[in-house]
Design an enzyme around this catalytic site. Structure first.
Site, PDB file in Angstrom:
ATOM      1  N   HIS A 104      -2.098  -5.478   1.387  1.00  0.00           N
ATOM      2  CA  HIS A 104      -3.487  -6.053   1.193  1.00  0.00           C
ATOM      3  C   HIS A 104      -3.230  -7.690   0.798  1.00  0.00           C
ATOM      4  O   HIS A 104      -2.198  -7.668   0.049  1.00  0.00           O
ATOM      5  CB  HIS A 104      -4.078  -5.234  -0.043  1.00  0.00           C
ATOM      6  CG  HIS A 104      -5.278  -6.063  -0.621  1.00  0.00           C
ATOM      7  ND1 HIS A 104      -6.586  -5.991   0.336  1.00  0.00           N
ATOM      8  CD2 HIS A 104      -5.362  -6.788  -1.383  1.00  0.00           C
ATOM      9  CE1 HIS A 104      -7.533  -6.923  -0.558  1.00  0.00           C
ATOM     10  NE2 HIS A 104      -6.776  -7.370  -1.462  1.00  0.00           N
TER      11      HIS A 104
ATOM     12  N   ARG B  99       2.410  -6.079   8.675  1.00  0.00           N
ATOM     13  CA  ARG B  99       1.777  -5.036   9.397  1.00  0.00           C
ATOM     14  C   ARG B  99       2.257  -4.670  10.751  1.00  0.00           C
ATOM     15  O   ARG B  99       2.235  -3.504  11.087  1.00  0.00           O
ATOM     16  CB  ARG B  99       0.204  -5.578   9.597  1.00  0.00           C
ATOM     17  CG  ARG B  99      -0.517  -5.263   7.984  1.00  0.00           C
ATOM     18  CD  ARG B  99      -1.868  -6.016   8.024  1.00  0.00           C
ATOM     19  NE  ARG B  99      -2.631  -5.521   6.764  1.00  0.00           N
ATOM     20  CZ  ARG B  99      -3.779  -6.239   6.484  1.00  0.00           C
ATOM     21  NH1 ARG B  99      -4.073  -7.160   7.157  1.00  0.00           N
ATOM     22  NH2 ARG B  99      -4.345  -5.787   5.337  1.00  0.00           N
TER      23      ARG B  99
ATOM     24  N   ARG C 296      -1.829 -13.896   3.721  1.00  0.00           N
ATOM     25  CA  ARG C 296      -2.643 -13.366   4.830  1.00  0.00           C
ATOM     26  C   ARG C 296      -1.782 -13.517   6.420  1.00  0.00           C
ATOM     27  O   ARG C 296      -1.693 -12.690   7.041  1.00  0.00           O
ATOM     28  CB  ARG C 296      -3.794 -13.712   5.013  1.00  0.00           C
ATOM     29  CG  ARG C 296      -4.787 -13.058   3.880  1.00  0.00           C
ATOM     30  CD  ARG C 296      -6.407 -13.325   4.292  1.00  0.00           C
ATOM     31  NE  ARG C 296      -6.670 -12.333   5.260  1.00  0.00           N
ATOM     32  CZ  ARG C 296      -7.069 -11.063   5.195  1.00  0.00           C
ATOM     33  NH1 ARG C 296      -7.060 -10.546   4.060  1.00  0.00           N
ATOM     34  NH2 ARG C 296      -7.555 -10.535   6.164  1.00  0.00           N
TER      35      ARG C 296
ATOM     36  N   LYS D  20       0.875  -1.244   0.044  1.00  0.00           N
ATOM     37  CA  LYS D  20       0.135  -0.047   0.079  1.00  0.00           C
ATOM     38  C   LYS D  20       0.845   1.071  -0.015  1.00  0.00           C
ATOM     39  O   LYS D  20       2.015   1.389   0.278  1.00  0.00           O
ATOM     40  CB  LYS D  20      -1.080  -0.051   1.091  1.00  0.00           C
ATOM     41  CG  LYS D  20      -2.207  -1.258   1.041  1.00  0.00           C
ATOM     42  CD  LYS D  20      -2.988  -1.315   2.172  1.00  0.00           C
ATOM     43  CE  LYS D  20      -4.185  -2.185   2.227  1.00  0.00           C
ATOM     44  NZ  LYS D  20      -4.859  -1.938   3.211  1.00  0.00           N
TER      45      LYS D  20
END
Ligand code: UDP
Ligand code: MG
Length: 139
Positions: free
Chosen positions: A116, A103, A86, A10
């Site tokens: 994402h 993250r 993920r 991102k």
């Protein structure tokens, strides 16, 4: 099962020049980029990509963030690639994410969370199709 997933680095992470570190994390998980491109989304395209979230309170802010600068869009392929990516990303909210995840390492907050990944096979199909023109994918 061998799968493909749609992964995005991102705008916050592209701006901080950590594409390379994030690609290393995919590589360590044996996820192989089979297509990739830096793309600068328009507001309309960001809204189209996230249209499942159009009724959420965070939709306007999310879609503005997603077009504030380029994103790095990839198709990643590998064993259980959807779930695997993920796991590499970690929880949506960086504050809840496990140590060593993208993250946790790079996310600024629940919106500006650096990455994402498709959340299932149907979503992966839709999201790969969404970028097929940019990525010059066949069929
Ligand atoms: N998001 C946000 N606020 C929230 C939940 C999500 O700004 O309370 C943003 C965040 O960037 C997230 C994206 O919206 O990655 C899509 O949300 P989703 O619930 O699909 O999370 P993800 O699948 O990305 O983990
Ligand atoms: Mg999602």
């Amino acid at each position: 099962m061998n799968q493909k997933t749609l992964a995005i680095i991102k705008p916050d992470a592209v701006q901080r020049n950590v594409i390379g570190e994030i690609l290393c994390m995919a590589q360590e998980r044996d996820l192989v980029p089979v297509a990739a491109k830096l793309i600068h989304l328009t507001r309309e395209r960001a809204q189209g990509f996230y249209h499942v979230h159009r009724d959420k309170g965070f939709f306007d802010s999310l879609t503005e963030y997603m077009c504030e600068g380029p994103i790095f869009v990839m198709v990643l392929e590998g064993e259980e690639a959807i779930e695997g990516w993920r796991e590499v990303m970690g929880a949506t909210d960086p504050a809840q994410a496990t140590q060593g995840t993208i993250r946790k390492r790079f996310g600024e907050n629940i919106e500006r969370n650096s990455a994402h990944g498709s959340d299932g096979p149907d979503t992966a199909r839709f999201e790969i199709d969404f970028f097929s023109g940019d990525l010059e994918l066949e069929g």
